[in-house]
Design a protein around this motif. Structure first.
Motif, PDB file in Angstrom:
ATOM      1  N   ILE A   1     -13.691   7.000  -3.420  1.00  0.00           N
ATOM      2  CA  ILE A   1     -14.914   7.753  -3.055  1.00  0.00           C
ATOM      3  C   ILE A   1     -15.723   8.144  -4.293  1.00  0.00           C
ATOM      4  O   ILE A   1     -16.892   8.487  -4.186  1.00  0.00           O
TER       5      ILE A   1
ATOM      6  N   CYS B   1     -10.328   7.447  10.678  1.00  0.00           N
ATOM      7  CA  CYS B   1     -10.084   8.200   9.432  1.00  0.00           C
ATOM      8  C   CYS B   1     -11.429   8.639   8.878  1.00  0.00           C
ATOM      9  O   CYS B   1     -11.865   8.183   7.831  1.00  0.00           O
TER      10      CYS B   1
ATOM     11  N   SER C   1      -4.893  -4.997  10.376  1.00  0.00           N
ATOM     12  CA  SER C   1      -5.287  -6.024   9.418  1.00  0.00           C
ATOM     13  C   SER C   1      -4.685  -7.383   9.784  1.00  0.00           C
ATOM     14  O   SER C   1      -5.275  -8.426   9.516  1.00  0.00           O
TER      15      SER C   1
ATOM     16  N   PHE D   1      -1.429  10.303   3.676  1.00  0.00           N
ATOM     17  CA  PHE D   1      -0.361  11.302   3.720  1.00  0.00           C
ATOM     18  C   PHE D   1       0.554  11.042   4.921  1.00  0.00           C
ATOM     19  O   PHE D   1       1.782  11.140   4.820  1.00  0.00           O
TER      20      PHE D   1
ATOM     21  N   MET E   1      -2.722  15.962   6.033  1.00  0.00           N
ATOM     22  CA  MET E   1      -3.134  16.796   4.903  1.00  0.00           C
ATOM     23  C   MET E   1      -4.297  16.121   4.205  1.00  0.00           C
ATOM     24  O   MET E   1      -4.274  14.893   4.021  1.00  0.00           O
TER      25      MET E   1
ATOM     26  N   THR F   1       1.141  -3.711   6.683  1.00  0.00           N
ATOM     27  CA  THR F   1      -0.046  -4.453   6.248  1.00  0.00           C
ATOM     28  C   THR F   1      -1.342  -3.691   6.534  1.00  0.00           C
ATOM     29  O   THR F   1      -2.438  -4.218   6.303  1.00  0.00           O
TER      30      THR F   1
ATOM     31  N   GLY G   1       1.483 -13.234  -1.615  1.00  0.00           N
ATOM     32  CA  GLY G   1       1.128 -14.225  -0.593  1.00  0.00           C
ATOM     33  C   GLY G   1       0.550 -13.527   0.617  1.00  0.00           C
ATOM     34  O   GLY G   1       0.655 -12.304   0.758  1.00  0.00           O
TER      35      GLY G   1
ATOM     36  N   LEU H   1     -18.082   0.175  -2.026  1.00  0.00           N
ATOM     37  CA  LEU H   1     -18.430   1.492  -2.580  1.00  0.00           C
ATOM     38  C   LEU H   1     -19.288   1.350  -3.837  1.00  0.00           C
ATOM     39  O   LEU H   1     -20.167   2.168  -4.099  1.00  0.00           O
TER      40      LEU H   1
ATOM     41  N   PRO I   1      -7.840   6.540  -1.852  1.00  0.00           N
ATOM     42  CA  PRO I   1      -8.545   7.824  -1.682  1.00  0.00           C
ATOM     43  C   PRO I   1      -9.541   8.128  -2.804  1.00  0.00           C
ATOM     44  O   PRO I   1     -10.580   8.735  -2.550  1.00  0.00           O
TER      45      PRO I   1
ATOM     46  N   ALA J   1       2.336   2.891   2.496  1.00  0.00           N
ATOM     47  CA  ALA J   1       3.522   2.839   3.350  1.00  0.00           C
ATOM     48  C   ALA J   1       4.535   1.825   2.829  1.00  0.00           C
ATOM     49  O   ALA J   1       5.741   2.106   2.788  1.00  0.00           O
TER      50      ALA J   1
ATOM     51  N   LYS K   1      -6.678  18.015  -5.903  1.00  0.00           N
ATOM     52  CA  LYS K   1      -7.009  16.603  -5.652  1.00  0.00           C
ATOM     53  C   LYS K   1      -6.767  15.782  -6.922  1.00  0.00           C
ATOM     54  O   LYS K   1      -6.221  14.688  -6.879  1.00  0.00           O
TER      55      LYS K   1
ATOM     56  N   GLY L   1       0.854  -1.188   0.000  1.00  0.00           N
ATOM     57  CA  GLY L   1       0.000   0.000   0.000  1.00  0.00           C
ATOM     58  C   GLY L   1       0.890   1.238   0.000  1.00  0.00           C
ATOM     59  O   GLY L   1       2.048   1.185  -0.435  1.00  0.00           O
TER      60      GLY L   1
ATOM     61  N   ASP M   1      -0.866   2.653   8.455  1.00  0.00           N
ATOM     62  CA  ASP M   1      -2.009   2.265   9.287  1.00  0.00           C
ATOM     63  C   ASP M   1      -1.681   1.127  10.264  1.00  0.00           C
ATOM     64  O   ASP M   1      -2.362   0.974  11.280  1.00  0.00           O
ATOM     65  N   ALA M   2      -0.673   0.295   9.954  1.00  0.00           N
ATOM     66  CA  ALA M   2      -0.350  -0.852  10.823  1.00  0.00           C
ATOM     67  C   ALA M   2       0.217  -0.412  12.167  1.00  0.00           C
ATOM     68  O   ALA M   2       0.129  -1.136  13.156  1.00  0.00           O
TER      69      ALA M   2
ATOM     70  N   LYS N   1      -5.202   7.624  10.943  1.00  0.00           N
ATOM     71  CA  LYS N   1      -4.820   6.748   9.823  1.00  0.00           C
ATOM     72  C   LYS N   1      -5.098   7.488   8.523  1.00  0.00           C
ATOM     73  O   LYS N   1      -6.264   7.743   8.183  1.00  0.00           O
TER      74      LYS N   1
ATOM     75  N   TRP O   1     -15.178   1.023   2.746  1.00  0.00           N
ATOM     76  CA  TRP O   1     -13.829   0.493   2.948  1.00  0.00           C
ATOM     77  C   TRP O   1     -13.301  -0.099   1.635  1.00  0.00           C
ATOM     78  O   TRP O   1     -12.411   0.448   1.032  1.00  0.00           O
TER      79      TRP O   1
HETATM   80  C1  LIG Z   1     -12.597   5.274   1.015  1.00  0.00           C
HETATM   81  C2  LIG Z   1     -11.306   5.768   1.591  1.00  0.00           C
HETATM   82  C3  LIG Z   1     -10.858   7.050   1.262  1.00  0.00           C
HETATM   83  C4  LIG Z   1      -9.661   7.525   1.788  1.00  0.00           C
HETATM   84  N1  LIG Z   1      -9.254   8.796   1.464  1.00  0.00           N
HETATM   85  C5  LIG Z   1      -8.075   9.263   1.918  1.00  0.00           C
HETATM   86  C6  LIG Z   1      -7.610  10.566   1.532  1.00  0.00           C
HETATM   87  O1  LIG Z   1      -8.276  11.298   0.782  1.00  0.00           O
HETATM   88  N2  LIG Z   1      -6.413  10.973   2.009  1.00  0.00           N
HETATM   89  C7  LIG Z   1      -5.653  10.202   2.830  1.00  0.00           C
HETATM   90  O2  LIG Z   1      -4.566  10.640   3.219  1.00  0.00           O
HETATM   91  N3  LIG Z   1      -6.071   8.964   3.229  1.00  0.00           N
HETATM   92  C8  LIG Z   1      -7.256   8.481   2.786  1.00  0.00           C
HETATM   93  N4  LIG Z   1      -7.702   7.228   3.164  1.00  0.00           N
HETATM   94  C9  LIG Z   1      -6.879   6.443   4.103  1.00  0.00           C
HETATM   95  C10 LIG Z   1      -5.741   5.753   3.364  1.00  0.00           C
HETATM   96  O3  LIG Z   1      -6.233   5.017   2.265  1.00  0.00           O
HETATM   97  C11 LIG Z   1      -4.988   4.826   4.325  1.00  0.00           C
HETATM   98  O4  LIG Z   1      -4.585   5.574   5.442  1.00  0.00           O
HETATM   99  C12 LIG Z   1      -3.792   4.244   3.621  1.00  0.00           C
HETATM  100  O5  LIG Z   1      -4.232   3.336   2.636  1.00  0.00           O
HETATM  101  C13 LIG Z   1      -2.858   3.538   4.604  1.00  0.00           C
HETATM  102  O6  LIG Z   1      -1.761   3.039   3.887  1.00  0.00           O
HETATM  103  P1  LIG Z   1      -1.022   1.716   4.375  1.00  0.00           P
HETATM  104  O7  LIG Z   1       0.047   1.463   3.358  1.00  0.00           O
HETATM  105  O8  LIG Z   1      -0.641   1.825   5.783  1.00  0.00           O
HETATM  106  O9  LIG Z   1      -2.126   0.573   4.291  1.00  0.00           O
HETATM  107  P2  LIG Z   1      -2.899   0.038   2.980  1.00  0.00           P
HETATM  108  O10 LIG Z   1      -2.951   1.065   1.914  1.00  0.00           O
HETATM  109  O11 LIG Z   1      -4.198  -0.504   3.492  1.00  0.00           O
HETATM  110  O12 LIG Z   1      -1.989  -1.149   2.474  1.00  0.00           O
HETATM  111  C14 LIG Z   1      -1.879  -2.376   3.153  1.00  0.00           C
HETATM  112  C15 LIG Z   1      -1.231  -3.393   2.225  1.00  0.00           C
HETATM  113  O13 LIG Z   1      -1.022  -4.611   2.937  1.00  0.00           O
HETATM  114  C16 LIG Z   1      -1.569  -5.698   2.207  1.00  0.00           C
HETATM  115  N5  LIG Z   1      -1.941  -6.716   3.197  1.00  0.00           N
HETATM  116  C17 LIG Z   1      -2.831  -6.604   4.215  1.00  0.00           C
HETATM  117  N6  LIG Z   1      -2.869  -7.755   4.930  1.00  0.00           N
HETATM  118  C18 LIG Z   1      -1.971  -8.594   4.364  1.00  0.00           C
HETATM  119  C19 LIG Z   1      -1.522  -9.920   4.651  1.00  0.00           C
HETATM  120  N7  LIG Z   1      -2.000 -10.648   5.680  1.00  0.00           N
HETATM  121  N8  LIG Z   1      -0.581 -10.471   3.832  1.00  0.00           N
HETATM  122  C20 LIG Z   1      -0.055  -9.774   2.791  1.00  0.00           C
HETATM  123  N9  LIG Z   1      -0.431  -8.520   2.488  1.00  0.00           N
HETATM  124  C21 LIG Z   1      -1.374  -7.938   3.264  1.00  0.00           C
HETATM  125  C22 LIG Z   1      -2.724  -5.074   1.425  1.00  0.00           C
HETATM  126  O14 LIG Z   1      -3.105  -5.829   0.315  1.00  0.00           O
HETATM  127  C23 LIG Z   1      -2.071  -3.749   1.000  1.00  0.00           C
HETATM  128  O15 LIG Z   1      -1.208  -3.960  -0.091  1.00  0.00           O
HETATM  129  C24 LIG Z   1      -8.888   6.716   2.661  1.00  0.00           C
HETATM  130  C25 LIG Z   1      -9.340   5.432   2.983  1.00  0.00           C
HETATM  131  C26 LIG Z   1     -10.530   4.956   2.446  1.00  0.00           C
HETATM  132  C27 LIG Z   1     -11.004   3.571   2.797  1.00  0.00           C
END
Ligand SMILES: Cc1cc2nc3c(=O)[nH]c(=O)nc-3n(C[C@H](O)[C@H](O)[C@H](O)COP(=O)(O)OP(=O)(O)OC[C@H]3O[C@@H](n4cnc5c(N)ncnc54)[C@H](O)[C@@H]3O)c2cc1C
Length: 420
Positions: free
Chosen positions: A49, A164, A258, A302, A333, A107, A78, A132, A46, A14, A381, A12, A292-293, A299, A127
């Motif tokens: 929506i 969030c 997660s 940005f 942000m 994750t 995996g 959606l 993001p 991060a 945006k 994702g 987010d982890a 969460k 989510w």
């Molecule tokens: C509808 C919506 C709109 C949003 N809008 C905004 C916005 O406008 N601005 C903003 O800043 N944030 C927004 N967010 C929040 C933003 O999407 C999250 O904060 C962001 O995705 C977090 O990034 P991350 O890399 O930590 O986690 P994620 O993006 O959730 O990535 C997690 C990764 O881990 C993988 N994974 C999970 N579990 C496992 C497992 N067991 N084994 C292997 N892989 C796994 C997933 O497939 C994914 O690749 C929004 C969220 C949603 C749901």
């Protein structure tokens, strides 16, 4: 010296930012990076929506094979089950365990609608892209019913435990404009209920003021401090005994980690306990948890980028044997879409330790706190929605290079002229 094995769990915001920063900062002789994720693409969450209002989903999925190959990053598809910290290995549901010298756990989060009885059964949840799309179908029916003269009540709901809430506010504003453009807004009552003390609480008092004024202008019935305790087929029960009815319920459920990693220090929702500056785990400095982890209370994508930059910087500095890189300095942000205009908010944050208001505006950087509304922010945006997927498609980090510097200048100018 053999290159260090860095394993990144999650592709994702991060995970990819960390992996691409490492590729940009270190040579193949210094690092061998493997990204593990349970899907072969990156989803630009993001912009999901827009799906309920008819946008196409395909452009939001960025295939990763080419990007990984360009940066010599191995990508293993995996599902991660657990981490063996003593042996320095990650276990997946299939295949052999993976060895690491440094591990990045990115994750992300998952939803726990079951924390509110009835929510999973009766609410349209925000989510996944599938959810959606389902909301989009329900909205089409709502418009059709409105055209037949049926009065309806759509309730947007943020229950406790959500971390969030911003996207739900966006959906409420977008729905208002979308219904007006279809000439049926007068048939649909739009209601917003949140457990927060103020609207979009994490973004401080100025965003609360803007949202309050927008709700009043748009005839949205908004209420804070509304703690839902139970959801029925057509009614909501709140703390204190208040009951309200709904025709369509749209909720952003409570957050949990997660993956729950046995043996790693975490809070009650499974979010890993990190050193605030480097995002290394307090009990295992060789493991990092950006995004987010980790346990940062807000969460956001940005913030996930900023944490990933700090984690990658710390790993790269250690491998190179140089001074530690910049620490994570939390600045939230967002650009809140409304279809007719958008609200930009930038907020320097500080953790308070108070569970009911875990972050506050960092008064030491008060000048960086900016909020403003204008149709021009919609272009911002859109630009972000084009720029980020383009960077990831090329295997490049978000926060670096000429493109980011240009965007930073544009944001700074916008924040000075179109926000206060
Ligand atoms: C509808 C919506 C709109 C949003 N809008 C905004 C916005 O406008 N601005 C903003 O800043 N944030 C927004 N967010 C929040 C933003 O999407 C999250 O904060 C962001 O995705 C977090 O990034 P991350 O890399 O930590 O986690 P994620 O993006 O959730 O990535 C997690 C990764 O881990 C993988 N994974 C999970 N579990 C496992 C497992 N067991 N084994 C292997 N892989 C796994 C997933 O497939 C994914 O690749 C929004 C969220 C949603 C749901």
């Amino acid at each position: 010296m053999a290159p260090k094995d860095v394993v990144v769990l999650g592709a994702g915001f991060a995970g990819l930012e960390t992996a691409f920063q490492l590729a940009a900062q270190l040579t193949d002789d210094q690092v061998a990076t493997t990204v593990v994720s349970d899907r072969d693409d990156f989803l630009f969450k993001p912009n999901t929506i827009y799906l309920p209002f008819g946008a196409a989903e395909a452009p939001l999925h960025i295939p990763l094979a080419k990007a990984m190959a360009r940066r010599d990053i191995r990508h293993r598809i995996g599902t991660v089950t657990d981490v063996d910290v003593a042996g320095g290995r990650v276990h997946l549901t299939t295949g052999l365990p993976l060895h690491y010298d440094r591990l990045v756990i990115a994750t992300g989060a998952a939803m726990a609608p079951e924390e509110v009885p009835g929510l999973a059964e009766h609410a349209y949840q925000v989510w996944t892209s599938g959810q959606l799309h389902r909301l989009g179908e329900a909205l089409q029916w709502a418009v059709a019913d409105a055209r037949y003269g049926r009065q309806q009540r759509v309730v947007f709901l943020v229950p406790p435990g959500n971390k969030c809430a911003g996207p739900l506010y966006e959906l409420a504003f977008m729905l208002d404009t979308w219904l007006r453009r279809r000439d049926v807004r007068h048939q649909v009552e739009v209601v917003f209920r949140t457990y927060e003390h103020t609207f979009v609480q994490a973004f401080g008092p100025r965003l609360h003021e803007v949202v309050t004024a927008e709700f009043a202008d748009r005839d949205v019935d908004g209420r804070t401090g509304a703690v839902v305790t139970k959801v029925g087929e057509s009614e909501l029960l709140f703390e204190g005994g208040t009951e309200e009815y709904y025709d369509l319920l749209v909720a952003f459920p409570p957050y949990v980690a997660s993956v729950r990693y046995e043996g790693l220090a975490a809070d009650d929702r499974g979010f890993l306990t990190c050193d605030p500056a480097s995002r290394a785990l307090v009990d295992h400095p060789e493991i990092f948890a950006p995004g987010d982890a980790g346990d940062f209370p807000v969460k956001q994508a940005f913030l996930a980028f900023l944490q990933a930059d700090a984690a990658a910087g710390a790993i790269a500095a250690e491998i190179r044997g140089t001074a530690p890189a910049d620490a994570f300095s939390p600045t939230g942000m967002c650009v809140m879409e409304m279809f007719d205009k958008a609200t930009f908010a930038q907020v320097p944050l500080i953790e308070t330790g108070d569970p009911s208001a875990p972050v506050a505006v960092n008064q030491d950087q008060a000048d960086a706190y900016r909020v403003g509304t204008s149709p021009i922010w919609r272009l911002g945006k859109k630009a972000l929605g084009l720029y980020l997927p383009m960077r990831f498609r090329r295997g490049l980090p978000f926060h670096s290079g000429l493109g980011w510097r240009a965007m930073e200048v544009a944001l700074r100018v916008g924040a000075r002229t179109l926000a206060r």
